[in-house]
Design an enzyme around this catalytic site. Structure first.
Site, PDB file in Angstrom:
ATOM      1  N   LYS A 205       0.842  -1.207   0.000  1.00 54.22           N
ATOM      2  CA  LYS A 205       0.000   0.000   0.000  1.00 54.22           C
ATOM      3  C   LYS A 205       0.879   1.260   0.000  1.00 54.22           C
ATOM      4  O   LYS A 205       0.633   2.218  -0.745  1.00 54.22           O
ATOM      5  CB  LYS A 205      -0.894  -0.016   1.239  1.00 54.22           C
ATOM      6  CG  LYS A 205      -1.472   1.308   1.647  1.00 54.22           C
ATOM      7  CD  LYS A 205      -2.584   1.748   0.721  1.00 54.22           C
ATOM      8  CE  LYS A 205      -2.993   3.171   1.013  1.00 54.22           C
ATOM      9  NZ  LYS A 205      -4.287   3.513   0.579  1.00 54.22           N
ATOM     10  N   GLY A 256      -1.672  17.148  -2.281  1.00 48.75           N
ATOM     11  CA  GLY A 256      -2.473  17.225  -1.059  1.00 48.75           C
ATOM     12  C   GLY A 256      -3.144  15.915  -0.724  1.00 48.75           C
ATOM     13  O   GLY A 256      -2.814  14.866  -1.267  1.00 48.75           O
ATOM     14  N   CYS A 259      -2.948  11.089   1.934  1.00 51.04           N
ATOM     15  CA  CYS A 259      -2.331   9.814   1.559  1.00 51.04           C
ATOM     16  C   CYS A 259      -0.961  10.048   0.944  1.00 51.04           C
ATOM     17  O   CYS A 259       0.056   9.679   1.536  1.00 51.04           O
ATOM     18  CB  CYS A 259      -3.243   9.088   0.584  1.00 51.04           C
ATOM     19  SG  CYS A 259      -4.930   8.971   1.188  1.00 51.04           S
ATOM     20  N   TYR A 314      -8.226  19.679  -1.842  1.00 51.07           N
ATOM     21  CA  TYR A 314      -6.894  19.192  -2.217  1.00 51.07           C
ATOM     22  C   TYR A 314      -6.839  18.701  -3.655  1.00 51.07           C
ATOM     23  O   TYR A 314      -5.746  18.555  -4.212  1.00 51.07           O
ATOM     24  CB  TYR A 314      -6.381  18.134  -1.237  1.00 51.07           C
ATOM     25  CG  TYR A 314      -6.868  16.714  -1.452  1.00 51.07           C
ATOM     26  CD1 TYR A 314      -7.987  16.229  -0.786  1.00 51.07           C
ATOM     27  CD2 TYR A 314      -6.200  15.853  -2.308  1.00 51.07           C
ATOM     28  CE1 TYR A 314      -8.427  14.931  -0.967  1.00 51.07           C
ATOM     29  CE2 TYR A 314      -6.619  14.549  -2.497  1.00 51.07           C
ATOM     30  CZ  TYR A 314      -7.733  14.093  -1.830  1.00 51.07           C
ATOM     31  OH  TYR A 314      -8.151  12.806  -2.031  1.00 51.07           O
ATOM     32  N   LYS A 412      -3.074  23.958 -12.669  1.00 53.34           N
ATOM     33  CA  LYS A 412      -3.631  22.641 -12.980  1.00 53.34           C
ATOM     34  C   LYS A 412      -3.846  22.408 -14.478  1.00 53.34           C
ATOM     35  O   LYS A 412      -4.420  21.381 -14.865  1.00 53.34           O
ATOM     36  CB  LYS A 412      -4.979  22.455 -12.247  1.00 53.34           C
ATOM     37  CG  LYS A 412      -4.903  22.485 -10.730  1.00 53.34           C
ATOM     38  CD  LYS A 412      -4.031  21.400 -10.125  1.00 53.34           C
ATOM     39  CE  LYS A 412      -4.612  20.025 -10.215  1.00 53.34           C
ATOM     40  NZ  LYS A 412      -3.737  19.004  -9.552  1.00 53.34           N
TER      41      LYS A 412
END
Ligand code: SAJ
Length: 430
Positions: A205, A256, A259, A314, A412
């Site tokens: 993971k 962001g 994780c 995020y 972005k």
């Protein structure tokens, strides 16, 4: 069908509990926070995740899902508690995992199965959870099954991915693997891949999210280098990705969520070998500086200027602001820390700009957000910090009329440069 106690009813626990209930299991959901339990009993579900509210309502209506005020005995315990990240020590806080273990231990019966889904440093399932569960005087493996099965769902697409994604199940022995697989088989359409070592599943993971983080860092570094050559990084990356064995991700204002910016550090808890991975973290963490430098190169001194940040979430089309690059940009522009305390690196000599933030998806009342019009009126520059659909449909004529300046920093790649230039903007994109 089995009885299941799901521990932690947050981003992962709640959809998992509802999924298990809607698959016919008798599910008791327990969250240590009484407010979370009360809200769920009133069927108040966080609105951000598409389809979740209806899905949870269906689970309650079936009678298969109930909210418990304490841990109850069950065939399966599925632990989905948070593992907060300590920014200073760069380590995981495992207290919620331990606390779940302490709550499960007295209810544990021979033949039960405990599955940890929370993202944790390698070794946690066996060394932390297993050890605490043995306080029940039952033995891991001999008396009860223990496994790690990491959640891999993407916020914004959780319900579909809970079913469709492949699952990794790492059990302490074959019986543990088989028992955990039986539970996941009841709702997973993807393949279930097994290994008789929970530590491998934990490690897998972490390297999945690390691989994405490192790949984004590469994209971010490519974007900076492309900028030096006057090349559009996104066009170059798109052309590069036409090669069958090249797959570079997209640059942005930083990484962001809870994780990707966190999980790579968990790998370092039992190893000193992180070099590329730590550097990638640094590259992604400092993208905010690069964005602010771009802004300065257009506006000069930012003191007294008004900057509108579009995007506090995020990432696009979610309302989650955990470790949001947009909010980080706002803090760095205003030179405040996470507690809004002034960070006076330069003795406060330079005036900070006014920063207004707008995000149509974020409902968090603790954040100072404004509507689009207020945020952009008299703004000297706009930073597109999140790729929400709404920001790809902006009325450019109205935006241009409202703003004092013409600068747009597109972090972005959502603003078509030709269209924006025709509308009178000066656009810089990464
Ligand atoms: N981002 C980029 N460039 C990209 C892709 C993403 O800058 O090309 C940024 C996003 O804008 C965002 C951050 O990265 O700020 C993370 O977004 P994401 O969509 O990559 O991932 P998360 O954090 O929403 O979910 C990840 C997923 N992991 C992988 O794809 C390997 C998800 O499957 C995991 O379940 C989740 O982490 C988790 O819970 O661990």
């Amino acid at each position: 069908m089995s009885s299941v106690c799901v521990h932690g009813l947050g981003y992962i626990g709640l959809p998992t509990a509802a999924m298990l209930a809607n698959s016919g299991h008798e599910v008791h959901g327990y969250d240590a926070d009484p407010e979370v339990r009360a809200r769920l009993r009133d069927v108040e579900v966080p609105p951000e995740e598409p389809g979740l509210s209806e899905f949870v309502e269906r689970a309650f209506a079936s009678g298969n899902l109930t909210i418990a005020d304490e841990t109850v005995a069950a065939d399966y315990h599925v632990v989905c508690v948070p593992t907060p990240f300590d920014q200073v020590s760069k380590t995981a806080d495992l207290e919620y995992v331990r606390s779940a273990g302490r709550a499960i231990a007295p209810t544990l019966r021979p033949g039960d199965t405990v599955i940890l889904e929370s993202t944790v440093p390698p070794g946690t399932t066996v060394d932390e959870l297993g050890r605490i569960l043995e306080m029940s005087e039952l033995s891991v493996g001999d008396d009860f099954a223990l496994a790690h099965s990491p959640e891999t769902v993407l916020p914004g697409n959780i319900l579909a991915e809970l079913r469709a994604n492949d699952r990794i199940v790492g059990g302490v022995d074959t019986a543990s693997v088989e028992s955990a697989v039986r539970l996941y088989e009841s709702f997973v359409d993807g393949s279930i891949r097994t290994v008789t070592d929970p530590t491998v599943a934990e490690f897998v993971k972490l390297i999945q999210n690390t691989s994405r983080d490192v790949n984004i860092a590469l994209a971010n570094e490519i974007a900076k280098i492309a900028g030096d050559y006057g090349i559009d990084s996104r066009e170059a990356i798109s052309l590069a990705n036409s090669h069958p064995r090249v797959d570079i991700l997209q640059p942005g204002p930083g990484v962001g969520g809870h994780c990707l910016p966190v999980d790579p550090w968990f790998l370092g808890e039992g190893s000193d070998e992180l070099v590329l991975i730590e550097t990638a973290r640094q590259v992604n963490d400092t993208m905010s500086t690069y964005v602010i430098d771009l802004l300065r190169s257009e506006l000069g001194d930012l003191g007294g200027k008004k900057i509108a940040i579009l995007g506090a979430a995020y990432k696009g089309n979610v309302g989650d602001t955990r470790m949001s690059p947009g909010l980080k940009l706002a803090r760095e522009l205003q030179r405040v820390d996470e507690d809004q305390q002034l960070v006076t690196t330069d003795g406060g000599a330079v005036e900070a700009p006014e920063v207004a933030i707008h995000d149509p998806h974020v409902t968090d009342p603790t954040l100072e957000l404004t509507d689009l019009q207020t945020a952009t009126t008299d703004a000297d520059a706009v930073i597109l910090a999140t790729d929400h659909d709404e920001f790809q449909r902006l009325d450019l004529t109205k935006l241009r009329e409202r703003m004092r300046g013409r600068t747009v920093i597109d972090t972005k790649g959502i603003a078509d440069p030709t269209t924006w230039r025709q509308a009178g903007f000066v656009i810089r994109r990464i």
